[in-house]
Design an enzyme around this catalytic site. Structure first.
Site, short mmCIF file in Angstrom:
data_model
loop_
_atom_site.label_atom_id
_atom_site.label_comp_id
_atom_site.label_asym_id
_atom_site.label_seq_id
_atom_site.Cartn_x
_atom_site.Cartn_y
_atom_site.Cartn_z
N TYR A 11 0.86 -1.19 0.00
CA TYR A 11 0.00 0.00 0.00
C TYR A 11 0.89 1.23 0.00
O TYR A 11 1.92 1.28 0.67
CB TYR A 11 -0.90 0.01 1.24
CG TYR A 11 -1.71 1.29 1.40
CD1 TYR A 11 -2.99 1.37 0.89
CD2 TYR A 11 -1.17 2.40 2.04
CE1 TYR A 11 -3.74 2.54 1.02
CE2 TYR A 11 -1.90 3.58 2.18
CZ TYR A 11 -3.19 3.64 1.66
OH TYR A 11 -3.91 4.80 1.78
N GLU B 97 -3.42 7.63 -4.03
CA GLU B 97 -3.30 6.34 -3.36
C GLU B 97 -3.14 5.22 -4.38
O GLU B 97 -3.81 5.22 -5.42
CB GLU B 97 -4.55 6.09 -2.51
CG GLU B 97 -4.58 4.75 -1.80
CD GLU B 97 -5.89 4.52 -1.07
OE1 GLU B 97 -5.93 4.82 0.14
OE2 GLU B 97 -6.87 4.08 -1.71
#
Length: 384
Positions: free
Chosen positions: A101, A188
């Protein structure tokens, strides 16, 4: 402002961040044609401004064009957290070895740009933070210069192999550049993946922009999908109002964003559930009050409305005129509690005398009265 995954990936690609190839489709036949073009395994991915697409059945991995057509037929028209799927992204399959992530976001609490990285990608980062916080890496900067040393340290931990540090670091640099240059509030990648053929790519992408900076980016504003936005929020903006719909049943009409936030907090504190954030702004235009009433009541489950006005630039007598005119123009069949203080408050309250409105002398008094009027119970033990 939010954009779709495929649009985020186009921005990533322009910045030099590696992403899988894909084609946008709006019909099952287009999805089948896109799958045939790519050959082999493809992912059919719903394009909506909502998370949890995979859990909702909005992402399917298929092997043939016919399967792609069938998957797209199921996904198109699907409702995912209130958003209707109108298009799918048909993407070449990736052979995933590891998932991580990575994000860059605005941290308003520290007035800094915050990096978050984790070797646990592909799932809700909130879940990772709650259950295994040790897997979350964070560092921030108040400069617009890329924090090389901190980023390098984080990059080396994502795939637990120094061989991929430079690839991850390069993506972090470019992600930071997108964030700064496009006036983003969030960029993101979840997941950032290491493939079996040793490539690091962005398998998903999410980008949010600061609405207040869109005047600098007409090309970005063109990416806006009005079909994904709340119609009332669009209408409110066109009328000079700031509105965000919430899940509660007590409508809130306030002037000033800070007071609007405090009003919602007070309603919650005393045991109520605010139905919205609505800031009529500093203008004294009575028409705004009429539009505000229409928008609040259109939600359908409103049990009472709280009007909380602190008159500085805003004149309380003009707000009162707007309230009275609203009762003439539209049907308002729920209790309305009014607290007016500040500029021309006495004149405003005098105009409202004899109406069916419920006056309140103080902020706390107004909140108590609106909760009771909505049929709720006031919670007092924490409010002494």
């Amino acid at each position: 402002m939010k954009i779709h995954e495929y649009q985020a990936k186009q921005l990533f690609q322009q910045a030099g961040i590696p992403v899988p190839t894909g084609v946008l489709a709006t019909t099952p036949d287009e999805a089948a044609a896109a799958a045939a073009k790519h050959g082999g395994i493809v992912a059919i991915k719903a394009q909506v401004h909502a998370g949890g697409r995979g859990k909702a059945g909005g992402i399917k991995v298929v092997k043939t064009p016919d399967d792609a057509r069938a998957a797209a037929a199921k996904i198109l028209g699907m409702d995912i957290k209130g958003s209707t799927v109108r298009k799918v992204w048909v993407e070449a399959g990736s052979s995933i070895a590891r998932e991580a992530y990575l994000s860059v976001m605005l941290d308003r609490s520290t007035r800094s740009i915050l990096f978050i990285a984790s070797a646990a990608g592909g799932i809700d980062i909130e879940e990772v933070a709650e259950k295994t916080p040790e897997k979350i890496l964070k560092f921030s900067t108040t400069s617009l210069t890329f924090p090389e040393a901190e980023a390098r340290a984080a990059a080396g931990q994502l795939f637990e192999d120094a061989a991929y540090t430079e690839s991850v670091l390069d993506i972090m640099r470019k992600l930071f550049a997108v964030f700064v240059e496009k006036d983003c509030s969030l960029v993101e990648i979840n997941p950032l993946v290491l493939t079996h053929d040793k490539k690091v790519i962005a398998l998903d992408g999410k980008v949010n922009f600061d609405d207040n900076a869109l005047f600098r980016h007409p090309d970005i504003e063109e990416l806006r999908d009005m079909g994904e936005e709340d119609p009332n929020e669009i209408l409110a903006k066109s009328k000079g109002l700031s509105y965000v719909q919430l899940d509660g049943d007590i409508g809130c009409m306030v002037n000033g964003a800070g007071l609007a936030m405090a009003t919602m907090d007070m309603v919650k504190l005393f045991g109520g559930q605010p139905a919205n954030f609505l800031d009529v702004g500093g203008s004294s235009n009575p028409e705004k009050v009429i539009h505000a009433f229409k928008i609040i009541l259109s939600k359908g489950n409103i049990k009472a409305v709280l009007i909380n006005i602190f008159g500085g630039i805003t004149r309380c007598d003009d707000i009162a005129r707007g309230i009275l005119e609203s009762f003439k123009q539209i049907t308002i069949d729920v209790p309305v509690v009014v607290r007016l203080t500040g500029t021309n408050a006495e004149q405003g309250l005098a105009l409202l005398e004899g109406s069916k409105l419920i006056p309140a002398a103080t902020f706390a008094d107004a909140v108590r009265k609106v909760i009771v009027a909505s049929g709720g119970t006031v919670v007092e033990e924490h409010n002494q």
